[in-house]
Each structure stands twice: as C-alpha cells, then as structure tokens.
Write a protein that holds these residues in place. Structure first.
Motif, PDB file in Angstrom:
ATOM      1  N   ASP A  56       6.071  -5.881  55.664  1.00 43.22           N
ATOM      2  CA  ASP A  56       7.375  -6.457  55.308  1.00 43.22           C
ATOM      3  C   ASP A  56       7.687  -6.360  53.826  1.00 43.22           C
ATOM      4  O   ASP A  56       8.279  -7.259  53.244  1.00 43.22           O
ATOM      5  N   ILE A  57       7.282  -5.254  53.207  1.00 39.79           N
ATOM      6  CA  ILE A  57       7.747  -4.977  51.846  1.00 39.79           C
ATOM      7  C   ILE A  57       9.028  -4.140  52.001  1.00 39.79           C
ATOM      8  O   ILE A  57       9.006  -3.103  52.666  1.00 39.79           O
ATOM      9  N   PRO A  58      10.146  -4.607  51.417  1.00 40.83           N
ATOM     10  CA  PRO A  58      11.413  -3.902  51.642  1.00 40.83           C
ATOM     11  C   PRO A  58      11.307  -2.412  51.305  1.00 40.83           C
ATOM     12  O   PRO A  58      10.829  -2.041  50.239  1.00 40.83           O
ATOM     13  N   GLY A  59      11.729  -1.599  52.251  1.00 41.58           N
ATOM     14  CA  GLY A  59      11.780  -0.158  52.006  1.00 41.58           C
ATOM     15  C   GLY A  59      10.461   0.568  52.182  1.00 41.58           C
ATOM     16  O   GLY A  59      10.409   1.788  52.078  1.00 41.58           O
ATOM     17  N   ILE A  60       9.380  -0.193  52.417  1.00 47.19           N
ATOM     18  CA  ILE A  60       8.076   0.461  52.644  1.00 47.19           C
ATOM     19  C   ILE A  60       7.588   0.000  54.024  1.00 47.19           C
ATOM     20  O   ILE A  60       7.120  -1.143  54.166  1.00 47.19           O
ATOM     21  N   PRO A  61       7.729   0.824  55.049  1.00 50.00           N
ATOM     22  CA  PRO A  61       7.394   0.357  56.402  1.00 50.00           C
ATOM     23  C   PRO A  61       5.944  -0.124  56.545  1.00 50.00           C
ATOM     24  O   PRO A  61       5.672  -1.057  57.285  1.00 50.00           O
ATOM     25  N   GLN A  62       5.033   0.504  55.827  1.00 51.59           N
ATOM     26  CA  GLN A  62       3.626   0.074  55.937  1.00 51.59           C
ATOM     27  C   GLN A  62       2.877   0.446  54.663  1.00 51.59           C
ATOM     28  O   GLN A  62       2.974   1.585  54.194  1.00 51.59           O
ATOM     29  N   VAL A  63       2.143  -0.524  54.127  1.00 57.38           N
ATOM     30  CA  VAL A  63       1.328  -0.239  52.941  1.00 57.38           C
ATOM     31  C   VAL A  63       0.145  -1.208  52.952  1.00 57.38           C
ATOM     32  O   VAL A  63       0.280  -2.355  53.382  1.00 57.38           O
ATOM     33  N   GLY A  65      -2.874  -3.608  51.269  1.00 60.51           N
ATOM     34  CA  GLY A  65      -2.907  -4.526  50.126  1.00 60.51           C
ATOM     35  C   GLY A  65      -3.236  -3.771  48.839  1.00 60.51           C
ATOM     36  O   GLY A  65      -2.589  -3.955  47.805  1.00 60.51           O
ATOM     37  N   GLN A  66      -4.237  -2.877  48.907  1.00 59.53           N
ATOM     38  CA  GLN A  66      -4.611  -2.113  47.712  1.00 59.53           C
ATOM     39  C   GLN A  66      -3.538  -1.079  47.392  1.00 59.53           C
ATOM     40  O   GLN A  66      -3.233  -0.838  46.225  1.00 59.53           O
ATOM     41  N   GLY A  67      -2.943  -0.503  48.452  1.00 56.80           N
ATOM     42  CA  GLY A  67      -1.901   0.505  48.248  1.00 56.80           C
ATOM     43  C   GLY A  67      -0.712  -0.088  47.510  1.00 56.80           C
ATOM     44  O   GLY A  67      -0.150   0.541  46.607  1.00 56.80           O
ATOM     45  N   LEU A  68      -0.328  -1.312  47.874  1.00 54.50           N
ATOM     46  CA  LEU A  68       0.794  -1.966  47.198  1.00 54.50           C
ATOM     47  C   LEU A  68       0.434  -2.235  45.737  1.00 54.50           C
ATOM     48  O   LEU A  68       1.239  -2.019  44.826  1.00 54.50           O
ATOM     49  N   THR A  69      -0.795  -2.695  45.525  1.00 54.49           N
ATOM     50  CA  THR A  69      -1.251  -2.966  44.155  1.00 54.49           C
ATOM     51  C   THR A  69      -1.191  -1.685  43.320  1.00 54.49           C
ATOM     52  O   THR A  69      -0.672  -1.690  42.195  1.00 54.49           O
ATOM     53  N   ASP A  70      -1.688  -0.593  43.873  1.00 51.57           N
ATOM     54  CA  ASP A  70      -1.686   0.680  43.126  1.00 51.57           C
ATOM     55  C   ASP A  70      -0.256   1.118  42.815  1.00 51.57           C
ATOM     56  O   ASP A  70       0.033   1.590  41.714  1.00 51.57           O
ATOM     57  N   ALA A  71       0.645   0.937  43.802  1.00 56.85           N
ATOM     58  CA  ALA A  71       2.040   1.354  43.591  1.00 56.85           C
ATOM     59  C   ALA A  71       2.694   0.501  42.502  1.00 56.85           C
ATOM     60  O   ALA A  71       3.452   1.018  41.664  1.00 56.85           O
TER      61      ALA A  71
END
Ligand SMILES: Cc1cc2nc3c(=O)[nH]c(=O)nc-3n(C[C@H](O)[C@H](O)[C@H](O)COP(=O)(O)OP(=O)(O)OC[C@H]3O[C@@H](n4cnc5c(N)ncnc54)[C@H](O)[C@@H]3O)c2cc1C
Length: 342
Positions: A56-63, A65-71
């Motif tokens: 449920d990160i807007p615009g990112i269908p799936q990520v 926890g570490q992937g979101l941090t890296d982004a």
C-alpha cells in the motif's frame, strides 16, 4: 563548543517517514542530519520486515521493507543528508526561538533550528533474558549488539538465541573468537536455513559448540564474566566457561528518552495539530508512528504526507525572511536543478 554540529533540521529516527521528510525538506533548501539508535536506516521496514512485501505504498504495487528503504535512500541522495547511526538522542534543550540543542548517548551535540521527531514506536531495545543479576555484566561482558567485531577477538563467547542475529554472529565471530558456544532452547532454529547448515558444519568439524538449554545464572565478579550455568533440555545443570555473552532474544520498542524532552505526551504518543504536525513546542514536529491526532492511521503513506506539510512550516522557521512559493517537481526547473535532473 567547536564540536557542535549545526544544521537546519535534525531528524530523530531514520525510518521511512523520517527519510521521506528529508526529501521534502531538501526541496525547500533545508539541510538535514539524522540520528538513529539502529546501525542501519529504514526503521521498522529494515529491522522488522526487510523481506516482507508492502502493498500500500502509493504508485508502487509491491515493494519489500528493504526495497522501500533503498528507494527512499536513492530519492534523498541529491540532498546529501548526514546519518549518525548507532546513537540515541537523549536530551533536547531549547536554546532559541526556535532552536534546540540535542545530545546523543555518545555525547555528540547538535544545534538545529527545527527538530523533527520521527521516532516511530520509540527506540528498539533488546529483550533482556530473565537471568538474575545480568545487569551487572551488561556493557562489559554481556552485549546485546555487536558494534565492533574486534571487541570479540580471542574471547570465549557464549551466544544465546536461535534467530538470524544469533546465527549470523555465530558465523561472523567464529573466525575471531577463541571459542564460540551457541546455546538455544531447542534444536530447531528460526534463522535462515543456509546459516543453520553452516553452523552445524562447524559443530561437526569440532570448530564450535552447540548446546541446548537455558542460562539460569551467571558467575564472575566486577562485571567480568567467567561462566554461565545452563539447565539443559534433559534437566541436567552444567557450567559453560565464557568471558562474553551475547543474548539475541529480539527487540522491543520503548518510548525511551522521548518521554523526557518536555513535549506533551498522550498514551506514549506525541499529540500534534494537523496543519503542520507540530507539537506543543513551536519548532518541534512529530511525524509518522510516533504522533497522534484525531483520525491518525499508522501507515507509511500517512507519514509521508505529514512530512510534506511539516516541511512547509519548517521553512518559515529556517528562512523567516523568505516567502515560500509552491512548485511542482514536474514543472519547476529550480526544483529539478536541486534534484540534479535538469
Ligand atoms: C510486520 C509489520 C508490517 C507492516 N506492514 C506495513 C504495511 O504493509 N504498510 C504500511 O504502511 N505500514 C506497515 N507497517 C507499519 C510501518 O512499518 C510503520 O508505520 C512505519 O515504519 C513508521 O515509520 P516511522 O518512520 O514513523 O517509524 P519507524 O519505522 O518505527 O522508525 C523510527 C526510527 O526511530 C529510531 N529512534 C527512536 N527513538 C530514537 C531516539 N531517541 N534516538 C534515535 N533514534 C530513535 C528507531 O531506531 C527507528 O529506526 C508494518 C509494520 C510491521 C511491524
């Protein structure tokens, strides 16, 4: 006072909400420093669920926890925030109108115009095993984290636990330590199967010991450990000689020093108003899981929004003489220049 680090904004907590706030602040020309008690960025995402997918990160269908941090780290790169990891902000003192002096547990001192508390559920603190008198050895012979591997060279190390931390440090410290003993309640490990295989291979080669049971007592004097009494799964009691113990029983979240900073609290959360997420102290904002207001939801996307609104008000404190002109990143060449894309 030459060692004082001066910055526009100090962000306490490098979880996802703190990280994104650095982006919004950066777009408005505010410099940020971060302090986080953990030795890595990403807060709960990186510490509690690095490999779990978030949907449920807007615009990112799936990520993950570490992937979101890296982004997020990639996104804030143009603004060069400075990270002070493995440190906890202990004290906050008002020194101006607004301006604050914050001191960490290792004595680092910051002076900032704006303070952003993005401390999530508070500080992650290690769970202490229920061993009588263990406090007397903490910091000298009993450690809940490995800050510097060299500290354990030539030590007789007892590692307690069956999760990833226990297994990772067993494998990492094995080449350095004189002897490693891994103690776990049962012969079934929650750690990555590959690590468990590597550990079993070392045990089979006689290069380390594996014991099943629980520590019931510690022996030693003046903070120096000499051994641990262990009750085995067969109820037999024995002694393991060791000068160092590393218990890895997981982490709990405690509000910690946030409670002593002179800001109003409500059920261990920081109440804020909702136009800028400012606390009862002008210049101190609270965003993300740490704050509370009517309708609050503890979702990352809510913390992102809070960071954006906070930055607008922070700008007034950092640049009282400047008028803020609202701009889109899509169409503003000045914002694009800051982002290094134009
Ligand atoms: C298993 C799990 C799954 C989740 N799934 C989702 C999901 O699908 N979608 C979603 O939106 N949310 C999800 N969440 C919630 C989400 O992770 C949180 O809302 C988010 O991490 C809050 O971010 P934050 O930046 O406010 O705080 P945190 O991520 O908690 O980070 C706070 C940071 O502050 C540091 N800190 C605290 N006190 C101090 C101090 N005094 N000095 C220095 N540093 C300090 C901490 O070490 C920590 O790194 C999930 C949470 C969990 C546990």
């Amino acid at each position: 006072m030459s060692d004082v680090i001066k910055t526009d904004v100090l962000i306490i907590g490098a979880g996802p909400c703190g990280l994104f706030a650095a982006f919004e602040l950066g777009l408005l020309d505010m410099k940020t420093h971060f302090v986080d008690i953990l030795d890595k960025v990403g807060g709960q995402c990186a510490e509690l669920y690095p490999e779990k997918p978030i949907y449920d990160i807007p615009g990112i269908p799936q990520v993950s926890g570490q992937g979101l941090t890296d982004a997020l780290m990639e996104q804030i790169k143009p603004f060069h925030p400075t990270f002070h990891l493995g440190e906890m902000v202990e004290t906050v003192e008002k020194i101006g109108d607004p301006a604050f002096r914050c001191t960490t547990d290792v004595g680092k001192v910051f002076e900032c115009k704006v303070l952003v508390i993005a401390a999530g559920g508070g500080s992650f603190q290690p769970k202490r095993p229920p061993v009588p008198g263990i406090e007397a050895y903490e910091g000298t012979s009993v450690h809940y984290a490995v800050r510097k591997m060299e500290t354990f060279r030539d030590k007789n190390v007892l590692i307690v636990g069956g999760g990833d931390s226990a297994l990772d440090w067993t494998l990492n410290l094995h080449p350095l330590a004189r002897r490693i003993t891994l103690l776990h309640r049962r012969d079934d490990f929650r750690a990555a199967p590959h690590s468990v295989e590597q550990m079993r291979a070392l045990v089979a080669d006689g290069k380390m010991d594996l014991r099943l049971g629980q520590v019931t007592a510690l022996s030693g004097a003046e903070g120096k450990l000499t051994g641990a009494t262990v009750k085995g799964n067969d109820n037999n009691v024995s002694e393991i000689a060791c000068d160092t113990m590393l218990p890895f029983f997981g982490l709990t979240m405690k509000l910690g020093p946030v409670a002593n900073w002179g800001i109003a609290l409500e059920n261990n959360l920081v109440p804020v108003e909702t136009s800028a997420f400012e606390t009862n102290v002008p210049g101190i904002f609270a965003i993300g899981d740490i704050n509370t207001y009517p309708g609050k939801i503890k979702l990352i996307l809510c913390g992102f929004h809070e960071g954006a609104l906070m930055s607008q008000k922070a700008h007034r404190y950092v640049y009282p003489e400047k008028r803020l002109v609202f701009q889109y990143t899509t169409s503003s060449s000045s914002l694009q220049k800051k982002l290094g894309v134009n």
